[in-house]
Design an enzyme around this catalytic site. Structure first.
Site, PDB file in Angstrom:
ATOM      1  N   LYS A   1       4.910   4.251  12.261  1.00 27.69           N
ATOM      2  CA  LYS A   1       5.762   3.824  11.002  1.00 27.69           C
ATOM      3  C   LYS A   1       7.184   3.625  11.460  1.00 27.69           C
ATOM      4  CE  LYS A   1       6.400   6.068   6.427  1.00 27.69           C
ATOM      5  NZ  LYS A   1       6.035   7.276   5.777  1.00 27.69           N
TER       6      LYS A   1
ATOM      7  N   SER B   1       4.205   6.397   1.265  1.00 23.52           N
ATOM      8  CA  SER B   1       4.851   5.421   1.969  1.00 23.52           C
ATOM      9  C   SER B   1       4.566   4.896   3.020  1.00 23.52           C
ATOM     10  CB  SER B   1       6.424   6.025   1.991  1.00 23.52           C
ATOM     11  OG  SER B   1       6.417   7.104   2.857  1.00 23.52           O
TER      12      SER B   1
ATOM     13  N   SER C   1       2.734  10.961   1.502  1.00 24.21           N
ATOM     14  CA  SER C   1       2.715   9.545   2.030  1.00 24.21           C
ATOM     15  C   SER C   1       2.054   9.471   3.241  1.00 24.21           C
ATOM     16  CB  SER C   1       4.301   9.230   2.488  1.00 24.21           C
ATOM     17  OG  SER C   1       5.093   9.269   1.384  1.00 24.21           O
TER      18      SER C   1
END
EC number: 6.3.5.7
Length: 491
Positions: A77, A152, A176
């Site tokens: 990420k 997210s 997330s």
């Protein structure tokens, strides 16, 4: 090859059935062939990855010891640092920021011979639940390209779902990892607060953030945690929670008592509710007893979360001012104007919204009304979980009230915040939780069930997730929205 789990790929490398270079090239070919439609990766580290793959192949040829992640491609990420690679947090504010050091999780992965493929898309500064708040591109759900992948960590979930990598790193501040995992039909694990080092993670909510893995099967969660969990001298919040390995813990006995806050299920879409009770039936068939528990305080979790998270975000993001870090505007008449313009140009609407909310609840006039009351209710919520765990070993809850929503159905910000109702309490209480695929909705979209444990009981929660996976026979779901992704001769 995409059908192999990370464990199976590692075993193939150890047995000299395939080279690490061949594995790496194969997954880059998949990404380059299909990710244009999905948009999971923001950047690739191809030259670096192939160089590392070659070095691991050399170690194998010489008979040198190799790490437990040898040959396994991993996506990261884009709020986690890799030395010499951009960390943008999907924000214009950090569009040109190159990480000067490795995050601890990255360093530990590379020590175990994992291959880092590149950086994955996300909601800007990890604030959002759709991955539509990225400043650079939208990520689409591989199950339906007109639907969101969640957020997210939407890029991480989409990449694993599309089999661009068997493991991806995400971060979970209020769901997330777990929510996009459920939306994309993969496994997502949020460790206990302090179980995994946050050194090298760009902070959103410092008392809430936790790095964790997304995978296709629970066994790969265990493998990833064995590689990077544990105390880190660079992160004072880390602890040594665990005895033995996560992989060994998968064979432990299933907990006998599973608590369910039934009074908290009214907001579920009907087929999601049916699916959740089917998941409970799977656990009952293994000998677990389902009991009702009182977690009525969860009705306060969302407002408390947005008070605490926004306050911490406003504080953490104050450093991005165009002087110390981040985008600097081209022209300003004075320092104050430069600060204001740089932040206005650098931050998107959702990040700005949360900074404003955070500064509001921390203001002298409002701190006692909002922030201090919020932290007091957080303490009450922690006590409620502690009381619940006196009655049961594990708590089962849905992950989301519905399957992945369409782009056209993306709600207003407050309505999106309310979608976090089943996930944020875990972060507020510092607990571990795993989201495991539990079937498909009537529309053929993936659903997930969430198992929550006491703080530090991460190995037990992985074992529960593994047991559910094996007995439900819901394993390795393959999306069909992208032509050729799974039937295009790329075995």
């Amino acid at each position: 090859m995409y059908r192999k789990s990370a464990l199976e790929l590692r075993d193939a490398v150890v047995n000299r059935e395939i080279s690490v270079t061949a594995i790496t090239e194969y997954f880059y070919h998949r990404i380059e062939s299909y990710d244009e439609q999905i948009g999971s990766f923001l950047s690739l580290c191809k030259e670096r990855a192939l160089l590392r793959a070659s070095r691991i192949d050399d170690k194998l040829a010489k008979g040198d010891p190799i790490g437990i992640l040898a040959g396994i491609p991993i996506g990261v990420k884009d709020n986690i640092h890799i030395t010499g690679v951009k960390t943008t947090c999907a924000s214009k504010m950090l569009e040109n920021f190159v990480a000067p050091f490795d995050a601890t999780v990255v360093r530990r992965i590379e020590m175990e011979d994992g291959i880092l493929l590149g950086k994955l898309n996300m909601d800007e500064f990890a604030m959002g639940s759709t991955t539509r708040y990225s400043a650079f591109q939208h990520t689409n759900n591989p199950w339906d390209l007109e639907r969101v992948p969640g957020g997210s960590s939407g890029g991480s979930a989409a990449a694993v779902s599309a089999r661009f990598c068997p493991i991806a790193l995400g971060s979970d501040t209020g769901g997330s990892i777990r929510q996009p995992a459920a939306f994309c039909g993969v496994v997502g694990f949020k460790p206990s607060y302090g179980a995994v080092s946050r050194y090298g993670l760009v902070a959103f909510g410092s008392s809430l953030d936790q790095i964790g893995p997304l995978t296709t099967v629970v066994e790969d969660v265990a493998l990833a945690m064995d590689a990077f969990a544990g105390r880190d001298i660079k992160d004072a919040t880390t602890r040594d929670f665990f005895r033995g390995t996560f992989s060994q813990a998968l064979s432990l006995e299933v907990p006998k008592l599973i608590g369910v806050p039934r009074g908290f299920l009214d907001g579920l879409q009907e087929d999601c509710k049916e699916n959740f009770f089917e998941a409970l039936a799977v656990m009952e068939r293994q000998g677990s007893r389902i009991i009702d528990i009182d977690l009525s305080v969860l009705k306060h979790a969302v407002p408390v979360y947005y008070i605490v998270a926004s306050a911490e975000a406003a504080t953490n993001l104050a450093r991005f001012d165009g002087v110390r870090y981040g985008h600097r505007c081209a022209q300003a008449d004075n320092m104050q104007e430069m600060y204001a313009r740089s932040r206005k140009e650098g931050f998107g609407k959702e990040v700005t919204r949360r900074i404003l909310l955070g500064n509001y609840v921390l203001s002298a006039e409002r701190q006692n009304i909002f922030y201090k009351k919020g932290t007091a209710v957080r303490a009450t919520l922690i006590e409620a979980f502690q009381s619940a765990f006196e009655c049961c070993d594990v708590i089962a809850m849905p992950v989301c009230a519905s399957p992945a929503i369409r782009d056209t159905d993306v709600l207003d910000p407050v309505s999106l915040y309310l979608q976090d109702i089943y996930t944020v309490a875990v972060n507020l209480a510092y607990l571990p939780a795993i989201s495991v695929p539990s079937g498909l909705s009537k529309e053929g979209l993936p659903l997930g069930v969430q198992f929550i444990g006491k703080r530090g009981a991460d190995q037990q929660i992985c074992q529960v997730g593994y047991s559910f996976q094996e007995h439900s026979q819901i394993k390795q779901l393959y999306p069909k929205a992208v032509n050729g992704l799974f039937d295009g001769g790329m075995e």
